[in-house]
Write a protein that holds these residues in place. Structure first.
Motif, PDB file in Angstrom:
ATOM      1  N   PRO A   1       0.822  -1.217   0.000  1.00 45.59           N
ATOM      2  CA  PRO A   1       0.000   0.000   0.000  1.00 45.59           C
ATOM      3  C   PRO A   1       0.853   1.263   0.000  1.00 45.59           C
ATOM      4  N   ALA A   2       0.343   2.307  -0.590  1.00 44.69           N
ATOM      5  CA  ALA A   2       1.054   3.586  -0.653  1.00 44.69           C
ATOM      6  C   ALA A   2       1.292   4.132   0.753  1.00 44.69           C
ATOM      7  N   GLY A   3       2.510   4.604   1.002  1.00 47.46           N
ATOM      8  CA  GLY A   3       2.843   5.213   2.279  1.00 47.46           C
ATOM      9  C   GLY A   3       2.973   4.238   3.435  1.00 47.46           C
ATOM     10  N   LYS A   4       3.088   2.943   3.139  1.00 44.42           N
ATOM     11  CA  LYS A   4       3.186   1.926   4.177  1.00 44.42           C
ATOM     12  C   LYS A   4       4.469   1.115   4.016  1.00 44.42           C
ATOM     13  N   VAL A   5       4.780   0.338   5.054  1.00 40.53           N
ATOM     14  CA  VAL A   5       5.898  -0.600   5.002  1.00 40.53           C
ATOM     15  C   VAL A   5       5.332  -2.012   4.891  1.00 40.53           C
TER      16      VAL A   5
ATOM     17  N   ARG B   1       8.097 -15.286 -15.414  1.00 42.36           N
ATOM     18  CA  ARG B   1       7.646 -16.296 -16.377  1.00 42.36           C
ATOM     19  C   ARG B   1       6.138 -16.249 -16.563  1.00 42.36           C
ATOM     20  N   SER B   2       5.460 -15.766 -15.548  1.00 43.29           N
ATOM     21  CA  SER B   2       4.011 -15.604 -15.639  1.00 43.29           C
ATOM     22  C   SER B   2       3.584 -14.591 -14.589  1.00 43.29           C
ATOM     23  N   GLY B   3       2.340 -14.115 -14.697  1.00 50.33           N
ATOM     24  CA  GLY B   3       1.818 -13.146 -13.752  1.00 50.33           C
ATOM     25  C   GLY B   3       2.035 -11.719 -14.218  1.00 50.33           C
ATOM     26  N   ARG B   4       1.523 -10.776 -13.432  1.00 48.15           N
ATOM     27  CA  ARG B   4       1.584  -9.356 -13.783  1.00 48.15           C
ATOM     28  C   ARG B   4       2.101  -8.542 -12.602  1.00 48.15           C
ATOM     29  N   LEU B   5       2.797  -7.438 -12.929  1.00 44.26           N
ATOM     30  CA  LEU B   5       3.243  -6.468 -11.937  1.00 44.26           C
ATOM     31  C   LEU B   5       2.663  -5.112 -12.301  1.00 44.26           C
ATOM     32  N   ARG B   6       2.158  -4.400 -11.287  1.00 42.42           N
ATOM     33  CA  ARG B   6       1.593  -3.076 -11.534  1.00 42.42           C
ATOM     34  C   ARG B   6       2.139  -2.079 -10.519  1.00 42.42           C
ATOM     35  N   LEU B   7       2.472  -0.898 -11.022  1.00 43.30           N
ATOM     36  CA  LEU B   7       2.934   0.209 -10.193  1.00 43.30           C
ATOM     37  C   LEU B   7       1.968   1.368 -10.402  1.00 43.30           C
ATOM     38  N   ASN B   8       1.291   1.764  -9.335  1.00 40.39           N
ATOM     39  CA  ASN B   8       0.275   2.825  -9.453  1.00 40.39           C
ATOM     40  C   ASN B   8      -0.741   2.519 -10.543  1.00 40.39           C
TER      41      ASN B   8
ATOM     42  N   ALA C   1      13.180   4.587 -13.724  1.00 36.04           N
ATOM     43  CA  ALA C   1      12.605   5.852 -14.166  1.00 36.04           C
ATOM     44  C   ALA C   1      11.150   5.999 -13.735  1.00 36.04           C
ATOM     45  N   ALA C   2      10.459   4.858 -13.578  1.00 32.64           N
ATOM     46  CA  ALA C   2       9.060   4.890 -13.144  1.00 32.64           C
ATOM     47  C   ALA C   2       8.918   5.138 -11.649  1.00 32.64           C
ATOM     48  N   GLY C   3      10.035   5.003 -10.885  1.00 33.92           N
ATOM     49  CA  GLY C   3       9.974   5.336  -9.474  1.00 33.92           C
ATOM     50  C   GLY C   3      10.256   4.209  -8.504  1.00 33.92           C
ATOM     51  N   VAL C   4      10.965   3.169  -8.944  1.00 34.72           N
ATOM     52  CA  VAL C   4      11.323   2.057  -8.052  1.00 34.72           C
ATOM     53  C   VAL C   4      12.826   2.090  -7.809  1.00 34.72           C
ATOM     54  N   ALA C   5      13.237   2.187  -6.547  1.00 40.05           N
ATOM     55  CA  ALA C   5      14.655   2.190  -6.177  1.00 40.05           C
ATOM     56  C   ALA C   5      14.958   0.940  -5.362  1.00 40.05           C
TER      57      ALA C   5
END
Length: 238
Positions: A25-29, A54-61, A75-79
């Motif tokens: 969740p946004a703003g959480k650990v 190999r399968s499945g989906r990842l979503r950012l925002n 560049a999308a915001g993952v460090a």
């Protein structure tokens, strides 16, 4: 902020992740605990684009980032703060920090980057003292501070931490988790992979247990701390 749905991944014939689904969740650990070889590091490598799923989906925002290369994920915001830091040891502390802002320096005014550099020094005063020092000469705890500071210089939407307490003395571990709590208070979204289950679950808003590449338990940090099976396997309980 970050969502994985049915993600599987591996190395050659080895399957390291099996149908993993989780949310940060946004703003959480969010914390993932598990034994060595459970697949925790592979999980972070998949999120940061170092290993294709190999399968499945990842979503950012809400945006599908499945299969994106690492530079596009950054560049999308993952460090990603990798296990054992992986600093540029022959370079000075401040140069390592500025490299964390490499993409920003190409499109923003340098003043904004310098303001963030001051903020990292405020968060880690020891780095200010060592800013002209070569990174390889720092202590293990100082190197971990530098690795996290370098990631923060990218102004990430999501911060991935891989075993940040590994090899640190107990006093430095407490300081590290104090910093993680402060980052949450400041609105950062953090996904923490950690073998120090007690500290990791104490700081977690959302927590997962991973065993042999599969999520076997999920809940809040306090909920998992209270589970007898978690206490027996990861907290030294009977």
């Amino acid at each position: 902020m970050l969502e994985l749905a049915g993600v599987s991944a591996g190395y050659g014939r080895l399957v390291a992740l099996r149908d993993v689904s989780l949310e940060v969740p946004a703003g959480k650990v969010a914390t993932v605990i598990g034994a060595n070889g459970a697949g925790k590091t592979t999980l972070l490598r998949v999120i940061s684009g170092l290993i294709p799923p190999r399968s499945g989906r990842l979503r950012l925002n809400g945006q599908d980032i499945t299969g994106w290369p690492p530079e596009r994920v950054v560049a999308a915001g993952v460090a990603h703060v990798p296990e054992r830091r992986q600093l540029f040891g022959s370079m000075r502390v401040e140069d390592n920090l500025l490299l964390g802002a490499y993409l920003r320096l190409r499109r923003e005014r340098r003043r904004a980057v310098e303001e963030d550099l001051e903020r990292v020094y405020e968060l880690f005063p020891r780095l200010r003292e060592r800013r002209r020092q070569v990174a390889a000469t720092l202590s293990g705890g100082e190197q971990q501070m530098l690795a996290i500071g370098r990631a923060l210089m990218a102004r990430p939407q999501v911060l991935l931490l891989d075993e940040p307490s590994l090899g640190l003395a107990p006093l430095l571990v407490r300081e590290l988790f104090r910093v993680i709590r402060r980052l949450r208070e400041e609105g950062y979204t953090v996904l923490l992979v950690e073998q120090n289950a007690h500290q990791a679950l104490r700081v977690a808003d959302v927590a997962y247990v991973m065993e042999t590449g599969t999520i076997t338990l999920r809940g809040s940090g306090p909920e998992l701390l209270a589970k007898p099976e978690v206490q027996a396997a990861y907290l030294g309980g009977g």
